[in-house]
Design a protein around this motif. Structure first.
Motif, PDB file in Angstrom:
ATOM      1  N   VAL A 346       3.759 -13.336  -6.643  1.00  0.00           N
ATOM      2  CA  VAL A 346       2.359 -13.577  -6.285  1.00  0.00           C
ATOM      3  C   VAL A 346       1.437 -13.523  -7.503  1.00  0.00           C
ATOM      4  CG1 VAL A 346       2.639 -12.760  -3.919  1.00  0.00           C
ATOM      5  CG2 VAL A 346       1.976 -11.134  -5.702  1.00  0.00           C
ATOM      6  N   GLY A 347       1.983 -13.278  -8.690  1.00  0.00           N
ATOM      7  CA  GLY A 347       1.182 -13.374  -9.897  1.00  0.00           C
ATOM      8  C   GLY A 347       0.644 -12.070 -10.453  1.00  0.00           C
ATOM      9  N   VAL A 348       1.102 -10.927  -9.916  1.00  0.00           N
ATOM     10  CA  VAL A 348       0.670  -9.632 -10.457  1.00  0.00           C
ATOM     11  C   VAL A 348       1.606  -9.282 -11.615  1.00  0.00           C
ATOM     12  CG1 VAL A 348       0.323  -7.182  -9.988  1.00  0.00           C
ATOM     13  CG2 VAL A 348      -0.217  -8.886  -8.230  1.00  0.00           C
ATOM     14  N   THR A 349       1.077  -9.255 -12.825  1.00  0.00           N
ATOM     15  CA  THR A 349       1.906  -9.033 -14.019  1.00  0.00           C
ATOM     16  C   THR A 349       1.830  -7.605 -14.544  1.00  0.00           C
ATOM     17  OG1 THR A 349       0.096  -9.854 -15.406  1.00  0.00           O
ATOM     18  CG2 THR A 349       1.764 -11.449 -14.713  1.00  0.00           C
ATOM     19  N   GLU A 350       0.731  -6.896 -14.224  1.00  0.00           N
ATOM     20  CA  GLU A 350       0.577  -5.505 -14.671  1.00  0.00           C
ATOM     21  C   GLU A 350       1.147  -4.585 -13.594  1.00  0.00           C
ATOM     22  OE1 GLU A 350      -0.630  -4.258 -17.527  1.00  0.00           O
ATOM     23  OE2 GLU A 350      -0.844  -6.282 -18.341  1.00  0.00           O
ATOM     24  N   VAL A 351       2.362  -4.106 -13.812  1.00  0.00           N
ATOM     25  CA  VAL A 351       3.046  -3.274 -12.812  1.00  0.00           C
ATOM     26  C   VAL A 351       3.558  -2.009 -13.484  1.00  0.00           C
ATOM     27  CG1 VAL A 351       4.923  -3.131 -11.137  1.00  0.00           C
ATOM     28  CG2 VAL A 351       3.753  -5.314 -11.512  1.00  0.00           C
ATOM     29  N   LYS A 352       3.272  -0.855 -12.874  1.00  0.00           N
ATOM     30  CA  LYS A 352       3.761   0.420 -13.384  1.00  0.00           C
ATOM     31  C   LYS A 352       4.650   1.063 -12.330  1.00  0.00           C
ATOM     32  CE  LYS A 352       2.357   4.836 -15.429  1.00  0.00           C
ATOM     33  NZ  LYS A 352       1.221   5.672 -15.926  1.00  0.00           N
ATOM     34  N   LYS A 353       5.848   1.458 -12.714  1.00  0.00           N
ATOM     35  CA  LYS A 353       6.789   2.120 -11.811  1.00  0.00           C
ATOM     36  C   LYS A 353       6.807   3.614 -12.137  1.00  0.00           C
ATOM     37  CE  LYS A 353       9.617  -0.724 -13.552  1.00  0.00           C
ATOM     38  NZ  LYS A 353      10.849  -1.386 -14.035  1.00  0.00           N
ATOM     39  N   LEU A 354       6.482   4.441 -11.163  1.00  0.00           N
ATOM     40  CA  LEU A 354       6.468   5.887 -11.362  1.00  0.00           C
ATOM     41  C   LEU A 354       7.837   6.479 -11.067  1.00  0.00           C
ATOM     42  CD1 LEU A 354       3.037   6.881  -9.779  1.00  0.00           C
ATOM     43  CD2 LEU A 354       3.543   6.256 -12.151  1.00  0.00           C
ATOM     44  N   GLN A 355       8.242   7.444 -11.868  1.00  0.00           N
ATOM     45  CA  GLN A 355       9.530   8.101 -11.672  1.00  0.00           C
ATOM     46  C   GLN A 355       9.404   9.212 -10.624  1.00  0.00           C
ATOM     47  OE1 GLN A 355      12.359   6.985 -13.252  1.00  0.00           O
ATOM     48  NE2 GLN A 355      10.970   5.353 -13.953  1.00  0.00           N
ATOM     49  N   GLY A 356      10.544   9.587 -10.041  1.00  0.00           N
ATOM     50  CA  GLY A 356      10.563  10.686  -9.086  1.00  0.00           C
ATOM     51  C   GLY A 356      10.258  10.232  -7.679  1.00  0.00           C
ATOM     52  N   THR A 357      10.248  11.210  -6.772  1.00  0.00           N
ATOM     53  CA  THR A 357       9.980  10.949  -5.357  1.00  0.00           C
ATOM     54  C   THR A 357       8.792  11.788  -4.913  1.00  0.00           C
ATOM     55  OG1 THR A 357      12.341  10.577  -4.964  1.00  0.00           O
ATOM     56  CG2 THR A 357      10.953  10.959  -3.034  1.00  0.00           C
ATOM     57  N   PHE A 358       7.795  11.133  -4.350  1.00  0.00           N
ATOM     58  CA  PHE A 358       6.573  11.803  -3.923  1.00  0.00           C
ATOM     59  C   PHE A 358       6.649  12.149  -2.432  1.00  0.00           C
ATOM     60  CE2 PHE A 358       5.519   9.433  -7.668  1.00  0.00           C
ATOM     61  CZ  PHE A 358       4.566  10.195  -8.337  1.00  0.00           C
ATOM     62  N   THR A 359       6.026  13.266  -2.066  1.00  0.00           N
ATOM     63  CA  THR A 359       5.973  13.656  -0.658  1.00  0.00           C
ATOM     64  C   THR A 359       4.992  12.760   0.092  1.00  0.00           C
ATOM     65  OG1 THR A 359       6.453  15.954  -1.220  1.00  0.00           O
ATOM     66  CG2 THR A 359       5.458  15.534   0.943  1.00  0.00           C
ATOM     67  N   PRO A 360       5.395  12.169   1.212  1.00  0.00           N
ATOM     68  CA  PRO A 360       4.482  11.301   1.963  1.00  0.00           C
ATOM     69  C   PRO A 360       3.262  12.075   2.459  1.00  0.00           C
ATOM     70  CG  PRO A 360       6.753  11.053   2.727  1.00  0.00           C
ATOM     71  CD  PRO A 360       6.720  12.254   1.836  1.00  0.00           C
ATOM     72  N   GLU A 361       2.090  11.599   2.092  1.00  0.00           N
ATOM     73  CA  GLU A 361       0.858  12.235   2.537  1.00  0.00           C
ATOM     74  C   GLU A 361      -0.029  11.203   3.207  1.00  0.00           C
ATOM     75  OE1 GLU A 361      -1.214  14.711  -0.257  1.00  0.00           O
ATOM     76  OE2 GLU A 361       0.630  15.139  -1.380  1.00  0.00           O
ATOM     77  N   TYR A 362      -0.839  11.675   4.160  1.00  0.00           N
ATOM     78  CA  TYR A 362      -1.714  10.791   4.934  1.00  0.00           C
ATOM     79  C   TYR A 362      -3.106  11.401   4.998  1.00  0.00           C
ATOM     80  CZ  TYR A 362       2.752   8.832   6.383  1.00  0.00           C
ATOM     81  OH  TYR A 362       3.995   8.261   6.375  1.00  0.00           O
TER      82      TYR A 362
END
Length: 395
Positions: A346-362
């Motif tokens: 879709v054309g999004v070129t600036e992508v950052k992947k975070l390491q680890g697993t985050f707790t789902p929060e709402y």
């Protein structure tokens, strides 16, 4: 549809304990002869519970097996789904086998995705096309004249069986089904979502149900049925879903298509989010950045994608990409690669992947999922005040 698993071990009823024992027996079986014995015992018990509207022992057994024996869980859930969506109807001395079907349409739009009553003329056209291109010759069919959202479909196994039985009776008698649609919950307004036509097909016991069962090519005939269904049904579905980009899935059994639509809607969610932000922020996809983070309790259960303008730490919008079944987030290519590929597409070129697993929060106020920003902080997605967020409806 994903099932929520309880973490506690509630006290199991006698029926739940029996189901667990039968499922474990079938899972450990070493022969088809033994399989048939366990299946017959399980089917009889599950059918009795469903007929009585008693889902609790089934849910308890599934929760227990999910935590203790995934093989037994798979065995039981497959049988319970089959007993829920497939029923037998007697007409005089003849037995008809009937199957509840889901006809999914995965859609996205910057407008509201339509749902609700299908006009009789359009419902009749869809019925004709299903009989002509999906079902075997001579199959009878009942179609509910309603375009369901996922939130409006029956949630419990016994409710599914009740609907299957009602529609099966209408199909065999070739009558218009009478389904109470007045108490359905409102449809959640999402940028990308699935709409369903619900139907039930019936054939004399032992006869083929689907068109591809009559085809000498067997399974390969599915592709031809899907091609014809798309070609013939799309004009009618376009009337029902104005202003939408949509994809037709092959009409099939209720549960398998509910799961398949869950998977297939995920890429549409990213496409819809970027199109929405381009309009709301008067920006291009290249002006956006995405932060991708894995969320879950013991393992990654979903990826959450946070969108913002490049060099802006404020998250403007977010998309959840859930994992289903045995999807492995560590495999390559895997779900994460799919997410990244969709962002690139879709054309999004600036992508950052975070390491680890985050707790789902709402959010405690609105219940919306929270997302990770570029610094790894868990925040609420909020559009800037100057964004154009007026609700759009297609006319």
């Amino acid at each position: 549809m994903p099932r929520t698993r309880a973490k506690a071990h509630p006290r199991l009823t006698r029926d739940a304990e029996r189901l667990i024992a039968l499922a474990n027996g079938l899972n450990a079986s070493g022969s088809l002869t033994e399989d048939r014995y366990w299946e017959a015992q399980m089917s009889a018990l599950v059918a009795r519970l469903l007929e009585n509207g008693n889902d609790a022992p089934i849910d308890g057994a599934l929760d227990h097996l999910y935590q203790t024996n995934l093989g037994g869980y798979d065995t039981l859930i497959e049988l319970v789904e089959s007993e829920s969506e497939a029923v037998t109807v007697m007409q005089a001395d003849h037995a008809w086998q009937a199957l509840l079907m889901a006809v999914p349409i995965v859609a996205w739009s910057k407008y509201a995705i339509a749902s609700g009553t299908i006009p009789r003329a359009e419902a009749d056209i869809l019925k004709v096309q299903l009989q002509a291109h999906v079902l075997a010759e001579g199959a009878r069919l009942a179609v509910v004249p309603y375009l369901y959202s996922i939130d409006q479909l029956p949630r419990h196994f016994s409710e599914v069986r009740k609907l299957a039985a009602k529609l099966a009776d209408s199909a065999v008698k070739d009558e218009t089904p009478r389904v109470d649609l007045t108490r359905l919950p409102e449809t959640a307004h999402l940028l990308a979502d699935t709409r369903f036509v619900v139907a039930c097909a019936a054939v004399p016991r032992g006869k083929p149900l689907f068109r591809w069962q009559e085809d000498a090519s067997g399974h390969a005939g599915r592709a031809g049925s899907l091609e014809q269904w798309i070609l013939q049904a799309r004009p009618t579905l376009s009337k029902l879903l104005p202003g939408c980009v949509f994809e037709c899935l092959l009409p099939d059994a209720y549960y398998v298509n509910c799961r398949e639509s869950d998977r297939r809607v995920r890429p549409f969610g990213i496409r819809a989010a970027v199109a929405f932000l381009e309009n709301a922020l008067e920006a291009k996809a290249a002006d956006l950045q995405a932060v991708v983070a894995g969320f879950g309790d013991e393992r990654i259960d979903e990826y959450r994608v946070a969108f913002s303008l490049v060099d802006d730490s404020e998250v403007a919008h977010g998309v959840v990409w859930p994992l289903y079944g045995r999807e492995d987030e560590t495999a390559r290519p895997g779900p994460l690669d799919e997410v990244l590929a969709q962002l690139t597409e879709v054309g999004v070129t600036e992508v950052k992947k975070l390491q680890g697993t985050f707790t789902p929060e709402y959010c405690e106020d609105c219940g919306a999922p929270l997302f990770a920003n570029a610094e790894g902080e868990i925040v609420h997605a909020e559009l800037p005040e100057e964004a154009d967020v007026q609700a759009a409806h297609f006319h």
